[in-house]
Design a protein around this motif. Structure first.
Motif, PDB file in Angstrom:
ATOM      1  N   THR A 185      -2.282  10.766  -1.894  1.00 51.73           N
ATOM      2  CA  THR A 185      -1.188  10.444  -0.968  1.00 51.73           C
ATOM      3  C   THR A 185      -0.372  11.671  -0.547  1.00 51.73           C
ATOM      4  O   THR A 185      -0.056  11.817   0.639  1.00 51.73           O
ATOM      5  N   PRO A 186       0.006  12.574  -1.486  1.00 51.04           N
ATOM      6  CA  PRO A 186       0.764  13.759  -1.046  1.00 51.04           C
ATOM      7  C   PRO A 186       0.016  14.589  -0.007  1.00 51.04           C
ATOM      8  O   PRO A 186       0.628  15.125   0.916  1.00 51.04           O
ATOM      9  N   ALA A 187      -1.315  14.672  -0.150  1.00 53.12           N
ATOM     10  CA  ALA A 187      -2.107  15.434   0.826  1.00 53.12           C
ATOM     11  C   ALA A 187      -2.039  14.774   2.200  1.00 53.12           C
ATOM     12  O   ALA A 187      -1.977  15.464   3.230  1.00 53.12           O
ATOM     13  N   ILE A 188      -2.027  13.446   2.226  1.00 62.38           N
ATOM     14  CA  ILE A 188      -1.942  12.718   3.491  1.00 62.38           C
ATOM     15  C   ILE A 188      -0.580  12.928   4.140  1.00 62.38           C
ATOM     16  O   ILE A 188      -0.471  13.217   5.336  1.00 62.38           O
ATOM     17  N   VAL A 189       0.470  12.795   3.332  1.00 62.18           N
ATOM     18  CA  VAL A 189       1.838  12.948   3.863  1.00 62.18           C
ATOM     19  C   VAL A 189       2.025  14.350   4.444  1.00 62.18           C
ATOM     20  O   VAL A 189       2.486  14.503   5.582  1.00 62.18           O
ATOM     21  N   TRP A 190       1.648  15.369   3.681  1.00 60.43           N
ATOM     22  CA  TRP A 190       1.799  16.741   4.174  1.00 60.43           C
ATOM     23  C   TRP A 190       0.907  16.997   5.381  1.00 60.43           C
ATOM     24  O   TRP A 190       1.289  17.708   6.317  1.00 60.43           O
ATOM     25  N   GLY A 191      -0.288  16.416   5.383  1.00 60.42           N
ATOM     26  CA  GLY A 191      -1.204  16.609   6.508  1.00 60.42           C
ATOM     27  C   GLY A 191      -0.685  15.997   7.798  1.00 60.42           C
ATOM     28  O   GLY A 191      -0.777  16.605   8.872  1.00 60.42           O
ATOM     29  N   VAL A 192      -0.135  14.783   7.702  1.00 62.99           N
ATOM     30  CA  VAL A 192       0.435  14.132   8.884  1.00 62.99           C
ATOM     31  C   VAL A 192       1.656  14.911   9.371  1.00 62.99           C
ATOM     32  O   VAL A 192       1.839  15.110  10.582  1.00 62.99           O
ATOM     33  N   LEU A 193       2.482  15.366   8.436  1.00 64.66           N
ATOM     34  CA  LEU A 193       3.638  16.196   8.814  1.00 64.66           C
ATOM     35  C   LEU A 193       3.185  17.489   9.481  1.00 64.66           C
ATOM     36  O   LEU A 193       3.841  17.991  10.392  1.00 64.66           O
ATOM     37  N   SER A 194       2.039  18.015   9.043  1.00 68.90           N
ATOM     38  CA  SER A 194       1.489  19.212   9.674  1.00 68.90           C
ATOM     39  C   SER A 194       1.112  18.933  11.121  1.00 68.90           C
ATOM     40  O   SER A 194       1.339  19.767  12.001  1.00 68.90           O
ATOM     41  N   GLY A 195       0.550  17.750  11.378  1.00 67.91           N
ATOM     42  CA  GLY A 195       0.225  17.370  12.748  1.00 67.91           C
ATOM     43  C   GLY A 195       1.474  17.244  13.607  1.00 67.91           C
ATOM     44  O   GLY A 195       1.502  17.693  14.763  1.00 67.91           O
ATOM     45  N   VAL A 196       2.519  16.631  13.043  1.00 67.29           N
ATOM     46  CA  VAL A 196       3.790  16.495  13.764  1.00 67.29           C
ATOM     47  C   VAL A 196       4.374  17.871  14.063  1.00 67.29           C
ATOM     48  O   VAL A 196       4.835  18.145  15.181  1.00 67.29           O
TER      49      VAL A 196
END
Length: 317
Positions: free
Chosen positions: A160-171
């Motif tokens: 989950t942390p990888a997903i959260v940081w990855g989506v924030l990276s896209g934003v």
């Protein structure tokens, strides 16, 4: 001569995009095998790569722009905002996603940014949703689902942390892309990105100074990987990408730039031996398909004479 110049351009953009993708995978190895702190790597990477890019501008291009960008209060403030909330935000979230997961997923999640930009522009009524845009967003969403779940509705295949940081990276990348356009219309890309890296690295150095690291505990192989991430995976990759624009169109470089996520996936799976499910490959294909579709759409618009006069494209991984 023209043909030779174009061949050089293709070599530069393909090499630059590949180095970006491989750089993320090497960073993953530094985090997970050598225990390098993500804050330290981001700080060091930004400071060194930024100074090197400004050095290239100084010796090979219009050196007056290096100081000129600070002469106007408006551009100076915009550059600081871009450095903190664009460059630093993208770099940190991307590396944090790699640290908690792997380079393949982090890179692909970051590449959701084009779909996010489409949604943002449509919601702000700054653009009309076309059929191709709708297909692109759908590919992004479907690809994201398969990438993160591997086709399972009961559990995630990525931490989950990888997903959260990855989506924030896209934003962050979406903001980075849109916010930089006015600056890039006035100054060279090397100037804007070089200073943005220095600003971001300087700000993060207050949290994790670059000199605070157990250098003695890092073997020679680890130092070689550090050099690759900072010099080849950042400075040279960006420099090659920008130089390719001298002989190729921005649309051609964007199209070939899709090699970055492919390189990240291939090196993560076959070099680091990360498990990658069959549905995750489907998700990867969907996201890369979205990138290609949007690049081809832009190229078609320019061919029809509808170029909007945008600034040269930026890359950041």
């Amino acid at each position: 001569m023209v043909g030779s110049s174009r061949k050089t351009g293709f070599f530069l953009v393909i090499t630059g995009a590949t180095l970006w993708g491989v750089g993320g995978t090497v960073a993953q190895k530094l985090f997970q095998q050598y225990g390098v702190d993500v804050n330290w790597l981001v700080t060091t990477r930004l400071l060194i790569a930024g100074l090197l890019l400004l050095g290239i501008q100084f010796f090979l291009k219009d050196r007056s722009q290096i100081v000129g960008v600070w002469r106007s209060k408006r551009t100076a403030v915009s550059l600081v905002v871009f450095g903190l909330f664009g460059m630093l935000a993208v770099q940190y979230t991307y590396m944090a996603s790699i640290n908690h997961g792997n380079a393949a997923v982090a890179t692909l999640l970051q590449y959701l940014a084009p779909a996010m930009i489409i949604i943002y522009l449509v919601l702000r009524r700054l653009a009309v949703l076309t059929r191709r845009d709708a297909v692109s967003v759908s590919l992004a969403l479907i690809g994201c689902f398969f990438l993160l779940t591997n086709g399972s509705l009961s559990e995630l295949s990525v931490p989950t942390p990888a997903i959260v940081w990855g989506v924030l990276s896209g934003v962050a990348l979406a903001f980075y892309t849109l916010y930089a356009i006015p600056l890039l219309k006035q100054f060279d890309s090397l100037v804007i990105v070089g200073w943005a890296m220095v600003i971001g690295g300087f700000a993060l150095s207050f949290i994790h100074p670059p000199w605070k690291m157990d250098f003695a505990g890092l073997p020679l192989e680890g130092y070689l990987y550090l050099v690759f991430v900072i010099v080849f995976g950042t400075m040279i990759a960006f420099w090659f990408y920008i130089e390719s624009l001298q002989s190729l169109s921005p649309q051609e470089t964007s199209l070939l730039g899709s090699l970055e996520p492919l390189a990240a996936v291939m090196t993560t799976v076959f070099w680091l031996r990360e498990p990658f499910g069959s549905f995750q490959w489907v998700g990867t294909a969907c996201i890369i398909g979205m990138i290609l579709l949007l690049a081809l759409q832009k190229k078609a618009a320019d061919t029809d004479g509808n170029d909007t006069g945008e600034a040269k494209p930026l890359r950041v991984s």
